[in-house]
Structures are given as structure tokens and as C-alpha cells.
Design a protein around this motif. Structure first.
Motif, PDB file in Angstrom:
ATOM      1  N   SER A  12       0.851  -1.177   0.000  1.00 53.29           N
ATOM      2  CA  SER A  12       0.000   0.000   0.000  1.00 53.29           C
ATOM      3  C   SER A  12       0.888   1.228   0.000  1.00 53.29           C
ATOM      4  O   SER A  12       1.857   1.304   0.775  1.00 53.29           O
ATOM      5  CB  SER A  12      -0.902  -0.004   1.236  1.00 53.29           C
ATOM      6  N   ILE A  13       0.600   2.165  -0.870  1.00 45.22           N
ATOM      7  CA  ILE A  13       1.442   3.363  -0.969  1.00 45.22           C
ATOM      8  C   ILE A  13       0.607   4.524  -1.496  1.00 45.22           C
ATOM      9  O   ILE A  13      -0.362   4.323  -2.248  1.00 45.22           O
ATOM     10  CB  ILE A  13       2.667   3.110  -1.890  1.00 45.22           C
ATOM     11  N   ASP A  14       0.978   5.719  -1.095  1.00 46.63           N
ATOM     12  CA  ASP A  14       0.367   6.941  -1.608  1.00 46.63           C
ATOM     13  C   ASP A  14       1.197   7.453  -2.779  1.00 46.63           C
ATOM     14  O   ASP A  14       2.432   7.391  -2.753  1.00 46.63           O
ATOM     15  CB  ASP A  14       0.357   7.986  -0.477  1.00 46.63           C
ATOM     16  N   LEU A  15       0.535   7.934  -3.806  1.00 50.82           N
ATOM     17  CA  LEU A  15       1.211   8.558  -4.944  1.00 50.82           C
ATOM     18  C   LEU A  15       0.755  10.010  -4.995  1.00 50.82           C
ATOM     19  O   LEU A  15      -0.425  10.293  -5.218  1.00 50.82           O
ATOM     20  CB  LEU A  15       0.857   7.841  -6.248  1.00 50.82           C
ATOM     21  N   ASN A  16       1.679  10.938  -4.729  1.00 48.37           N
ATOM     22  CA  ASN A  16       1.310  12.353  -4.694  1.00 48.37           C
ATOM     23  C   ASN A  16       1.980  13.136  -5.816  1.00 48.37           C
ATOM     24  O   ASN A  16       2.996  12.710  -6.371  1.00 48.37           O
ATOM     25  CB  ASN A  16       1.651  12.959  -3.325  1.00 48.37           C
ATOM     26  N   ASN A  36      -6.195  11.290 -12.739  1.00 44.68           N
ATOM     27  CA  ASN A  36      -6.623   9.922 -13.037  1.00 44.68           C
ATOM     28  C   ASN A  36      -5.737   8.889 -12.347  1.00 44.68           C
ATOM     29  O   ASN A  36      -6.115   7.702 -12.298  1.00 44.68           O
ATOM     30  CB  ASN A  36      -6.573   9.675 -14.545  1.00 44.68           C
ATOM     31  N   TYR A  37      -4.592   9.313 -11.831  1.00 47.97           N
ATOM     32  CA  TYR A  37      -3.607   8.351 -11.349  1.00 47.97           C
ATOM     33  C   TYR A  37      -3.149   8.554  -9.914  1.00 47.97           C
ATOM     34  O   TYR A  37      -2.831   7.587  -9.231  1.00 47.97           O
ATOM     35  CB  TYR A  37      -2.378   8.385 -12.266  1.00 47.97           C
ATOM     36  N   VAL A  38      -3.080   9.792  -9.430  1.00 44.38           N
ATOM     37  CA  VAL A  38      -2.524  10.038  -8.103  1.00 44.38           C
ATOM     38  C   VAL A  38      -3.589   9.847  -7.028  1.00 44.38           C
ATOM     39  O   VAL A  38      -4.792   9.808  -7.308  1.00 44.38           O
ATOM     40  CB  VAL A  38      -1.925  11.454  -8.001  1.00 44.38           C
ATOM     41  N   LEU A 257      -2.847   1.645  -4.255  1.00 46.01           N
ATOM     42  CA  LEU A 257      -2.543   3.063  -4.126  1.00 46.01           C
ATOM     43  C   LEU A 257      -3.656   3.747  -3.344  1.00 46.01           C
ATOM     44  O   LEU A 257      -4.840   3.675  -3.733  1.00 46.01           O
ATOM     45  CB  LEU A 257      -2.383   3.714  -5.493  1.00 46.01           C
ATOM     46  N   GLN A 258      -3.278   4.386  -2.243  1.00 46.34           N
ATOM     47  CA  GLN A 258      -4.237   5.076  -1.412  1.00 46.34           C
ATOM     48  C   GLN A 258      -3.508   6.114  -0.566  1.00 46.34           C
ATOM     49  O   GLN A 258      -2.323   5.959  -0.283  1.00 46.34           O
ATOM     50  CB  GLN A 258      -4.984   4.102  -0.498  1.00 46.34           C
ATOM     51  N   PRO A 259      -4.215   7.193  -0.170  1.00 50.00           N
ATOM     52  CA  PRO A 259      -3.553   8.191   0.659  1.00 50.00           C
ATOM     53  C   PRO A 259      -3.248   7.640   2.048  1.00 50.00           C
ATOM     54  O   PRO A 259      -3.826   6.622   2.451  1.00 50.00           O
ATOM     55  CB  PRO A 259      -4.595   9.327   0.734  1.00 50.00           C
ATOM     56  N   PRO A 260      -2.329   8.279   2.773  1.00 48.05           N
ATOM     57  CA  PRO A 260      -1.990   7.783   4.115  1.00 48.05           C
ATOM     58  C   PRO A 260      -3.219   7.740   5.010  1.00 48.05           C
ATOM     59  O   PRO A 260      -4.067   8.635   4.978  1.00 48.05           O
ATOM     60  CB  PRO A 260      -0.984   8.811   4.628  1.00 48.05           C
TER      61      PRO A 260
END
Length: 261
Positions: A12-16, A36-38, A257-260
Motif C-alpha cells: 500500500s502506498i500513496d502517490l502524490n 486519473n492516477y494520483v 494506491l491510497q492516501p496515508p
């Protein structure tokens, strides 16, 4: 929170990405494509980029896309895009940080959403990461505004240590599209190879960091890092292609992919 599988890779990780970095009639980056991706965005607050209309539009788009919204305060240097260091006192850093968070959050609240994090921009990011007095002032400003806000900072930086010291949630950041040098620092932008040239290279670097908690440096060594959020610079010429490659490649590796949290 990051979960790891049996192979050691983060699940699990955030993409900013940096966002809303236009001004007036000038636009930069590929904001609509990146959404569309972050999973989270750092919105310029008016000093290095942004104006009331640009900020309002950026917040509205991000909220509609369902991504986490963060403030991206920078130095008062629009001509240099906030990437030139300015000799500010800690008091001045406190004031410009608090001012910019409040400006952005006015639009976030008006949109019916909630501000989630704060990440310094450009030269301020590096100043807060490497100078104890600047880190302290920056964190104090965030805490004074809202102690529930998370602070995004470079892995291993003084900024993250100061956030922990003052009792704020910290999120350790690594970079998909930037090269590293000895000690885990980012290569200076003007040095050869400082910016990764292909989406494939950015994806491979990111996967390696998530799996090994290390990054390969330009000197051929490895440096320890902690990856809780991955940054992609939104003003890159091919930022949309990089974002798509990262999103699809990480998902293909079984990473959510998800925010913290």
C-alpha cells in the motif's frame, strides 16, 4: 499504514504530485490527466505559484476526483518558481507557512472538504529538511493551524524528525522521477542524470525502493530510505505518461494506491 507481502515489497502506498502550479493566464503541468492516477495532491498556495482562481479550480478538481488535498507552501519567489533559496528567519518561515495554509484551506473548506496534509515546496522543502531552525518553525506553523494535519517530508530529513518531536503525524516521502546521491539526498536538478528520463526508469526505481527500503545512487551505492508516499513532479513535460506508468506498474505488482491513513 504500509503493509508488506512475503517478498518484502510494500502493498500500500500513496502517490502524490504537485498541483495547481499555474498563475493567471499561465498554466503548468498536466493537472487533469494526473488526477486519473494520483491519490493525493499538493496544491500551490499563491507564493511560488497559484492565485485565487487557480487555487479554487485546483481544489475543486481534486475534491471531485476524490484525492487527498494538501497545502504546498513555498518561498515568495514566483520568478524562480520557489526553487531558489532565500535567507528567511525562522519567524518569517512560520509566518509565510501559516499564511499560505490558511489561504488554501479557505477554498478547501468552501468546497466542503478537509485539508489533509502540508508539504513544503522547492527550496523551502530542502531548507526545512536540512536546517533545524527552519524545520522547527515550519512544523510550529502547521501545528498552530491544525495539529491533525500530516507533514510530508523527505525520508530521513530533519523536517520529519521535528514533526515527530512536536507530536504531528509525519509521512516519509521518496521521489519516483528524481535521482539520488550519496546519503539519500536528491541529486541537484542541474547535475547530469538528476531527473529520470523515462517512465520505465521511474517505475523501476519506485519498485526497488518499496521492496528494499533502499535507493540506488548516482555513485553506484545504496542509501536507506523509508517510503510512505511517492512523489511525481506534476510540472514535468511527460508527467502524465510517468503517472500512468507508475499507477499501472504498481497495481500490476499487487500494490494498492491510497492516501496515508
Amino acid at each position: 499504514m504500509i503493509h508488506t507481502g512475503n517478498d518484502g515489497i510494500s502493498r500500500s502506498i500513496d502517490l502524490n504530485c504537485d498541483f495547481g502550479e499555474g498563475y493567471g493566464a499561465y498554466t503548468f503541468g498536466q493537472d487533469e490527466t494526473l488526477l486519473n492516477y494520483v491519490t493525493s495532491v499538493n496544491i500551490a498556495c499563491g507564493f511560488h505559484a497559484g492565485d485565487p482562481h487557480t487555487i479554487r479550480e485546483a481544489v475543486s478538481r481534486a475534491v471531485q476526483a476524490g484525492v487527498a488535498v494538501g497545502a504546498h507552501p513555498g518561498l515568495p519567489d514566483r520568478l524562480g518558481f520557489g526553487r531558489r533559496e532565500i535567507a528567511l528567519s525562522p519567524s518569517e518561515v512560520y509566518e509565510i507557512t501559516l499564511y499560505q495554509i490558511g489561504a488554501l484551506d479557505a477554498f478547501v473548506r468552501a468546497s466542503g472538504s478537509k485539508l489533509k496534509h502540508v508539504k513544503p515546496h522547492g527550496a523551502l522543502y530542502h531548507m526545512a529538511g536540512g536546517q533545524a531552525s527552519i524545520a522547527e518553525a515550519f512544523v510550529q506553523a502547521v501545528r498552530a493551524y491544525d495539529s491533525q494535519l500530516k507533514i510530508y517530508g523527505q525520508s530521513g530529513s530533519l523536517l520529519l524528525a521535528e514533526a515527530q518531536k512536536q507530536g504531528l503525524s509525519k509521512v516519509s516521502e521518496v521521489f519516483a522521477d528524481r535521482a539520488y546521491i550519496r546519503g539519500g539526498q536528491l541529486a541537484p536538478r542541474r547535475s547530469p542524470g538528476a531527473v529520470l528520463s523515462s517512465p520505465e526508469a521511474a517505475l523501476q526505481q519506485t519498485l526497488y525502493m518499496l521492496k528494499h527500503n533502499k535507493v540506488r545512487t548516482l555513485e553506484g551505492e545504496e542509501a536507506a530510505i523509508t517510503a510512505e508516499t511517492v512523489c511525481l513532479h506534476g510540472d514535468g513535460e511527460h508527467a502524465g505518461q510517468f503517472a500512468a506508468a507508475l499507477r499501472n506498474g504498481l497495481a500490476g505488482a499487487g500494490i494498492v494506491l491510497q492516501p496515508p491513513s
